[in-house]
Design an enzyme around this catalytic site. Structure first.
Site, PDB file in Angstrom:
ATOM      1  N   ASP A 179       0.838  -1.139  -0.005  1.00 54.32           N
ATOM      2  CA  ASP A 179       0.209   0.009   0.079  1.00 54.32           C
ATOM      3  C   ASP A 179       1.044   1.171   0.025  1.00 54.32           C
ATOM      4  O   ASP A 179       1.644   1.351   1.177  1.00 54.32           O
ATOM      5  CB  ASP A 179      -0.926   0.002   1.288  1.00 54.32           C
ATOM      6  CG  ASP A 179      -1.931   1.264   1.305  1.00 54.32           C
ATOM      7  OD1 ASP A 179      -1.630   2.235   0.582  1.00 54.32           O
ATOM      8  OD2 ASP A 179      -3.027   1.109   1.788  1.00 54.32           O
ATOM      9  N   HIS A 180       1.307   1.881  -1.110  1.00 55.09           N
ATOM     10  CA  HIS A 180       2.233   2.884  -1.245  1.00 55.09           C
ATOM     11  C   HIS A 180       1.860   3.976  -0.129  1.00 55.09           C
ATOM     12  O   HIS A 180       2.809   4.455  -0.088  1.00 55.09           O
ATOM     13  CB  HIS A 180       2.612   3.053  -2.686  1.00 55.09           C
ATOM     14  CG  HIS A 180       1.385   4.049  -3.181  1.00 55.09           C
ATOM     15  ND1 HIS A 180       0.268   3.506  -3.910  1.00 55.09           N
ATOM     16  CD2 HIS A 180       1.351   5.319  -3.385  1.00 55.09           C
ATOM     17  CE1 HIS A 180      -0.430   4.360  -4.309  1.00 55.09           C
ATOM     18  NE2 HIS A 180       0.199   5.667  -3.833  1.00 55.09           N
ATOM     19  N   HIS A 242      -6.042   2.865   1.318  1.00 53.54           N
ATOM     20  CA  HIS A 242      -5.150   3.802   2.021  1.00 53.54           C
ATOM     21  C   HIS A 242      -5.762   4.592   3.092  1.00 53.54           C
ATOM     22  O   HIS A 242      -5.145   4.736   4.282  1.00 53.54           O
ATOM     23  CB  HIS A 242      -4.917   4.815   0.951  1.00 53.54           C
ATOM     24  CG  HIS A 242      -4.512   4.196  -0.486  1.00 53.54           C
ATOM     25  ND1 HIS A 242      -3.578   3.328  -0.411  1.00 53.54           N
ATOM     26  CD2 HIS A 242      -4.923   4.590  -1.699  1.00 53.54           C
ATOM     27  CE1 HIS A 242      -3.321   3.032  -1.769  1.00 53.54           C
ATOM     28  NE2 HIS A 242      -3.914   4.010  -2.525  1.00 53.54           N
TER      29      HIS A 242
HETATM   30  P1  NAP Z   1       0.870  -2.948 -16.917  1.00 61.07           P
HETATM   31  O1  NAP Z   1       1.566  -1.592 -17.463  1.00 61.07           O
HETATM   32  O2  NAP Z   1      -0.106  -3.346 -17.620  1.00 61.07           O
HETATM   33  O3  NAP Z   1       2.002  -4.294 -16.869  1.00 61.07           O
HETATM   34  C1  NAP Z   1       1.575  -5.398 -16.848  1.00 61.07           C
HETATM   35  C2  NAP Z   1       2.769  -6.361 -17.076  1.00 61.07           C
HETATM   36  O4  NAP Z   1       2.360  -7.815 -16.915  1.00 61.07           O
HETATM   37  C3  NAP Z   1       3.447  -6.243 -18.366  1.00 61.07           C
HETATM   38  O5  NAP Z   1       4.949  -6.083 -18.098  1.00 61.07           O
HETATM   39  C4  NAP Z   1       2.900  -7.550 -19.102  1.00 61.07           C
HETATM   40  O6  NAP Z   1       3.928  -7.650 -20.215  1.00 61.07           O
HETATM   41  C5  NAP Z   1       2.971  -8.447 -18.052  1.00 61.07           C
HETATM   42  N1  NAP Z   1       1.989  -9.760 -18.440  1.00 61.07           N
HETATM   43  C6  NAP Z   1       0.558  -9.529 -18.663  1.00 61.07           C
HETATM   44  N2  NAP Z   1       0.273 -10.756 -19.111  1.00 61.07           N
HETATM   45  C7  NAP Z   1       1.229 -11.726 -19.048  1.00 61.07           C
HETATM   46  C8  NAP Z   1       1.569 -13.125 -18.924  1.00 61.07           C
HETATM   47  N3  NAP Z   1       0.510 -13.821 -19.097  1.00 61.07           N
HETATM   48  N4  NAP Z   1       2.552 -13.638 -18.504  1.00 61.07           N
HETATM   49  C9  NAP Z   1       3.727 -12.861 -18.045  1.00 61.07           C
HETATM   50  N5  NAP Z   1       3.546 -11.296 -18.121  1.00 61.07           N
HETATM   51  C10 NAP Z   1       2.435 -10.937 -18.495  1.00 61.07           C
HETATM   52  O7  NAP Z   1       0.561  -3.057 -15.278  1.00 61.07           O
HETATM   53  P2  NAP Z   1       1.025  -1.967 -14.277  1.00 61.07           P
HETATM   54  O8  NAP Z   1       0.468  -0.555 -14.318  1.00 61.07           O
HETATM   55  O9  NAP Z   1       2.582  -1.735 -14.213  1.00 61.07           O
HETATM   56  O10 NAP Z   1       0.487  -2.401 -12.959  1.00 61.07           O
HETATM   57  C11 NAP Z   1       1.127  -3.600 -12.636  1.00 61.07           C
HETATM   58  C12 NAP Z   1       0.503  -4.011 -11.161  1.00 61.07           C
HETATM   59  O11 NAP Z   1       0.685  -2.823 -10.127  1.00 61.07           O
HETATM   60  C13 NAP Z   1      -1.178  -3.989 -11.050  1.00 61.07           C
HETATM   61  O12 NAP Z   1      -1.590  -4.949  -9.964  1.00 61.07           O
HETATM   62  C14 NAP Z   1      -1.637  -2.656 -10.891  1.00 61.07           C
HETATM   63  O13 NAP Z   1      -2.707  -2.513 -10.080  1.00 61.07           O
HETATM   64  C15 NAP Z   1      -0.361  -2.179  -9.456  1.00 61.07           C
HETATM   65  N6  NAP Z   1      -0.159  -0.717  -9.476  1.00 61.07           N
HETATM   66  C16 NAP Z   1       0.282   0.070 -10.743  1.00 61.07           C
HETATM   67  C17 NAP Z   1       0.326   1.194 -10.590  1.00 61.07           C
HETATM   68  C18 NAP Z   1       1.002   2.083 -11.727  1.00 61.07           C
HETATM   69  O14 NAP Z   1       1.282   3.443 -11.415  1.00 61.07           O
HETATM   70  N7  NAP Z   1       0.955   1.811 -12.932  1.00 61.07           N
HETATM   71  C19 NAP Z   1       0.223   2.004  -9.331  1.00 61.07           C
HETATM   72  C20 NAP Z   1      -0.451   1.211  -8.269  1.00 61.07           C
HETATM   73  C21 NAP Z   1      -0.560  -0.140  -8.432  1.00 61.07           C
HETATM   74  P3  NAP Z   1       3.765  -8.502 -21.450  1.00 61.07           P
HETATM   75  O15 NAP Z   1       2.455  -7.873 -22.143  1.00 61.07           O
HETATM   76  O16 NAP Z   1       5.058  -8.227 -22.359  1.00 61.07           O
HETATM   77  O17 NAP Z   1       3.548  -9.925 -21.163  1.00 61.07           O
END
Ligand code: NAP
Length: 492
Positions: A179-180, A242
């Site tokens: 929980d950042h 949060h």
């Molecule tokens: P994202 O940009 O959609 O990234 C998802 C990642 O998962 C990509 O690297 C994708 O790469 C990989 N992926 C998808 N399907 C896959 C599979 N079948 N096998 C292996 N890899 C797979 O998501 P994100 O924004 O980074 O978020 C990640 C997590 O952090 C989520 O739970 C989100 O709720 C949380 N979060 C994110 C943020 C933020 O600012 N982004 C903030 C708070 C929390 P490929 O498509 O190359 O496989």
């Protein structure tokens, strides 16, 4: 030099938004400070088809604005390796295992492994299960730790299901639920302010505190997160995690010691004494809002990816009541929303006014003293202020409120470690203080589910607030009913 934390970090979702924007810069900061040095390695994985060299380019690009020291950045990136991997394909795990064993030897990592799942939440359970079943857990005496991003479920049932899946592979003390907000400097400072100061802790109860207010305000709308947000809404996205975490830090009893198990135990106790509302109480004590249009600002329902008839709330305000000896009768008011007047997070602790106001003039008939207010500024301003009554220096005897204020200067704020840097460091140290434990998550969902249930059967009157305001009028009415008002008002 700080203690070096030896570990392999296996990062699932290595080319995702979070990894690139937050995780690599945070790891680089730890490298710069020496928390991770020679004995660390990262295996990044996703379905992306790249080799180590290309992956390192991505890492270098992601951290390039953190330092002008090109050699330091290249040295850092040399610890990164990529394995193309689909988490749903069991056959792919053996490559990860082989690489992990190889790097363990090469960097003498002592068998320490952190598995960081930075992927969509529907993968959390699958990956955890496969890590165990496909033999990726270290068996050579090092630690195994699992880091899970948010959201952790979308209600109590789904959270429990997920937790059961994780528990089949990892012990509770090996699971780090991010929980950042808990990584933020001033959130961590709540404990210092409360338990490091007699003047606050002695008064930290319903005898002296009239009410507590927590505001997490965002200026932006949903931006490109509409798909996720419309399914979630402010209650699930902000309150369940949060806000409940902040409230539990404010409400908990003093822990026996400043260590994760003791702090978590007190937070859980506090959350368990939070009154879970029945239907009537939920309708009365919680209000929701959705922003409409004003000027060039589009209404929520006109944002890209949002259905025109969406009833998703972009604002929540509520009153929380604890049924325990310390807080009975002292409400905690919370509010959060998008497209509000400004972006900030703050806590206002409003003390009771003196029982007798000897400075008021009988003929005026009104009390002149203000309530003391302790404001904890969490972001972007970091610090706190205490509003006290003092005599003004004019002729006669008149009191006026003055602010005793400590605000971090902008240089120190810039140098303050960012949440992901702290949190990754805590994971490497094995310190779970700033992560949500399962009992906390479970209590928070049980509370929030009741509100959701009521809202799901009641049709809201949306939109009901304009961008740039502090939410719908009903949020002010919530406090006005109790003869109170929000300490932070517009144009302050
Ligand atoms: P994202 O940009 O959609 O990234 C998802 C990642 O998962 C990509 O690297 C994708 O790469 C990989 N992926 C998808 N399907 C896959 C599979 N079948 N096998 C292996 N890899 C797979 O998501 P994100 O924004 O980074 O978020 C990640 C997590 O952090 C989520 O739970 C989100 O709720 C949380 N979060 C994110 C943020 C933020 O600012 N982004 C903030 C708070 C929390 P490929 O498509 O190359 O496989």
């Amino acid at each position: 030099m700080p203690t070096e934390r030896r570990s392999l970090i296996m990062l699932f979702g290595a080319n995702g938004d979070l990894a690139v924007r937050k995780l690599y810069p945070a790891m680089f900061k730890l490298y710069e400070k020496g928390n991770i040095r020679d004995h660390f390695a990262v295996i990044g994985s996703s379905r992306y088809k790249v080799d180590d060299a290309k992956y390192r380019e991505l890492v270098i690009k992601s951290v390039s604005k953190e330092s002008s020291n090109k050699k330091k950045i290249t040295d850092f990136a040399s610890h990164f390796y990529f394995v193309t991997h689909d988490v749903t394909d069991l056959a792919h795990y053996s490559a990860l295992k082989d690489k992990a064993d190889e790097l363990d030897k090469k960097y003498q990592l002592g068998g320490n492994r952190v598995f960081y799942i930075s992927m969509a939440p529907n993968f959390f359970g699958t990956v955890a299960k496969n890590i165990k079943n496909q033999g990726l857990l270290s068996t050579s005496g090092g630690f195994n730790r699992l880091v899970i991003e948010k959201p952790f479920g979308r209600d109590f049932e789904s959270a429990k299901e997920l937790n059961d899946e994780l528990s089949n592979a990892f012990e509770e003390n090996q699971i780090f639920r991010i929980d950042h907000y808990l990584g933020k400097e001033m959130i961590q400072n709540i404990e210092a302010i409360r338990f490091g100061n007699t003047i606050f802790e002695a008064l930290w109860n319903n005898r002296y505190i009239d009410n507590v207010q927590v505001t997490l305000a965002e200026k932006l709308g949903v931006e490109e997160r509409a798909g996720y947000y419309d399914n979630s809404g402010a209650l699930r996205d902000m309150v369940q995690n949060h806000i409940m975490q902040i409230v539990s830090l404010l409400a908990m009893e003093q822990p026996v010691a400043f260590k994760d198990t003791d702090i978590r135990a007190e937070k859980v106790k506090a959350l368990r004494s939070l009154r879970v509302y029945n239907v009537a109480e939920a309708s009365t004590n919680f209000v929701r809002g959705q922003y409409g249009a004003v000027g060039e600002n589009r209404a929520y329902r006109d944002e890209d990816g949002v259905p025109k008839d969406s009833n998703t709330e972009t604002f929540v305000a509520g009153k929380l009541l604890f049924d325990n000896y310390r807080w009975s009768g002292t409400p905690f008011y919370i509010r959060t929303g998008k497209k509000l007047a400004d972006k900030f997070t703050r806590v206002d602790v409003v003390f009771k006014k003196p029982l007798v106001d000897i400075f008021s003039f009988p003929q005026s008939g009104k009390a002149l003293l203000n309530a003391n207010v302790l404001t904890i500024f969490i972001e972007p301003t970091q610090g706190f202020s205490l509003l006290v009554n003092a005599k003004n220096s004019e002729q006669g005897f008149h009191t006026e409120p003055v602010n005793l204020e400590f605000l971090e200067d902008s240089k120190r704020t810039r140098e303050t470690p960012q949440p992901y840097e702290r949190l990754i460091h805590d994971v490497l140290k094995g310190d779970g203080t700033n992560f949500a434990s399962w009992p906390e998550v479970a209590s928070a969902w049980k509370f929030v589910d009741q509100i959701r249930r009521v809202w799901d059967i009641q049709q809201p009157m949306f939109p009901n607030y304009i961008p740039g305001s502090m939410g719908p009028v009903s949020a002010d009415e919530l406090l006005a009913r109790d003869h109170r008002e929000w300490i932070y008002k517009l144009n302050q």
